[in-house]
Design an enzyme around this catalytic site. Structure first.
Site, short mmCIF file in Angstrom:
data_model
loop_
_atom_site.label_atom_id
_atom_site.label_comp_id
_atom_site.label_asym_id
_atom_site.label_seq_id
_atom_site.Cartn_x
_atom_site.Cartn_y
_atom_site.Cartn_z
N ARG A 24 0.82 -1.22 0.00
CA ARG A 24 0.00 0.00 0.00
C ARG A 24 0.85 1.27 0.00
O ARG A 24 0.39 2.33 -0.44
CB ARG A 24 -1.00 -0.02 1.16
N GLU B 8 6.50 -10.99 14.85
CA GLU B 8 6.03 -11.64 16.07
C GLU B 8 6.24 -13.16 15.97
O GLU B 8 6.71 -13.81 16.89
CB GLU B 8 4.55 -11.31 16.26
P1 AMP Z 1 4.92 -2.90 11.30
O1 AMP Z 1 6.16 -3.47 10.67
O2 AMP Z 1 4.45 -3.72 12.46
O3 AMP Z 1 5.08 -1.44 11.64
O4 AMP Z 1 3.76 -3.03 10.24
C1 AMP Z 1 3.62 -2.09 9.22
C2 AMP Z 1 3.28 -2.72 7.91
O5 AMP Z 1 2.28 -3.71 8.04
C3 AMP Z 1 2.74 -1.69 6.95
O6 AMP Z 1 3.31 -1.93 5.66
C4 AMP Z 1 1.24 -1.87 6.95
O7 AMP Z 1 0.71 -1.82 5.65
C5 AMP Z 1 1.01 -3.25 7.54
N1 AMP Z 1 0.10 -3.23 8.71
C6 AMP Z 1 0.42 -3.56 9.99
N2 AMP Z 1 -0.62 -3.47 10.80
C7 AMP Z 1 -1.66 -3.05 10.04
C8 AMP Z 1 -3.04 -2.73 10.32
N3 AMP Z 1 -3.56 -2.83 11.54
N4 AMP Z 1 -3.81 -2.31 9.29
C9 AMP Z 1 -3.29 -2.19 8.04
N5 AMP Z 1 -2.02 -2.47 7.73
C10 AMP Z 1 -1.20 -2.90 8.70
#
Ligand code: AMP
Length: 170
Positions: free
Chosen positions: A58, A95
């Site tokens: 996205r 995780e």
């Molecule tokens: P993180 O590495 O945990 O910061 O996760 C970020 C990535 O995962 C981004 O590329 C987001 O598109 C996706 N992502 C993680 N959690 C969500 C969520 N609750 N809703 C939508 N996309 C998420």
């Protein structure tokens, strides 16, 4: 315009316990999408920008519009196995298990100032790995920009020393 109204919450997607932030209502609204791209572009006037890196998948939607508007190179940071040419890779922990992201070896030039764009910051792991990938590719992270920052997860703490800008804090 209240941009939050264009984010749809989907409970238990893609797995139980996750509340997915669906940005498709925002993308479907030309006015809301335009407001987001304009706001990001405006923020970019405050930093040195030589290239825009978009995070799979996205992040591409926002990064593409931004790169077009700023007339800057657009670099896709992709999940492993999607890029056809020689790549640099970074593996990072999730995780459960781990994930690998890649860029083409000729994506950046040395010392380039790169703005990273993604839709959402959760734990910050993807953003931190992207920063590492950019730095090991010889470029510099000028700023990190996300549409949505999930405040409960404190992803920002993982990104100390970087300039992180979020349009929406939820
Ligand atoms: P993180 O590495 O945990 O910061 O996760 C970020 C990535 O995962 C981004 O590329 C987001 O598109 C996706 N992502 C993680 N959690 C969500 C969520 N609750 N809703 C939508 N996309 C998420």
């Amino acid at each position: 315009m209240e941009l939050r109204d264009y984010i749809r919450n989907i409970p238990d997607f893609p797995k139980p316990g996750i509340q997915f932030k669906d940005i498709t209502p925002l993308l479907k609204s030309p006015d809301a999408f335009r407001e987001v791209v304009e706001a990001i572009a405006h923020y970019c006037t405050t930093v040195a920008v030589d290239a825009i890196a978009g995070i799979d998948a996205r992040g591409f939607l926002l990064a593409g519009a931004l790169a077009y508007k700023l007339r800057k190179p657009l670099i896709p940071v992709r999940k492993e196995g999607k890029l056809p040419f020689l790549t640099n890779k970074v593996t990072y922990e999730l995780e459960y298990g781990n994930d690998t992201i890649e860029v083409h070896q000729d994506a950046f030039t040395n010392g380039q100032n790169v703005v990273i764009v993604d839709d959402l910051l959760a734990t910050g792991g993807t953003m931190a790995a992207t920063a590492r990938l950019i730095e090991t590719s010889g470029a510099r992270v000028a700023a990190m920009i996300v549409l949505i920052e999930l405040m409960d997860l404190n992803g920002r703490d993982l990104l100390e020393g970087y300039s992180l800008h979020s349009l929406m804090q939820v």
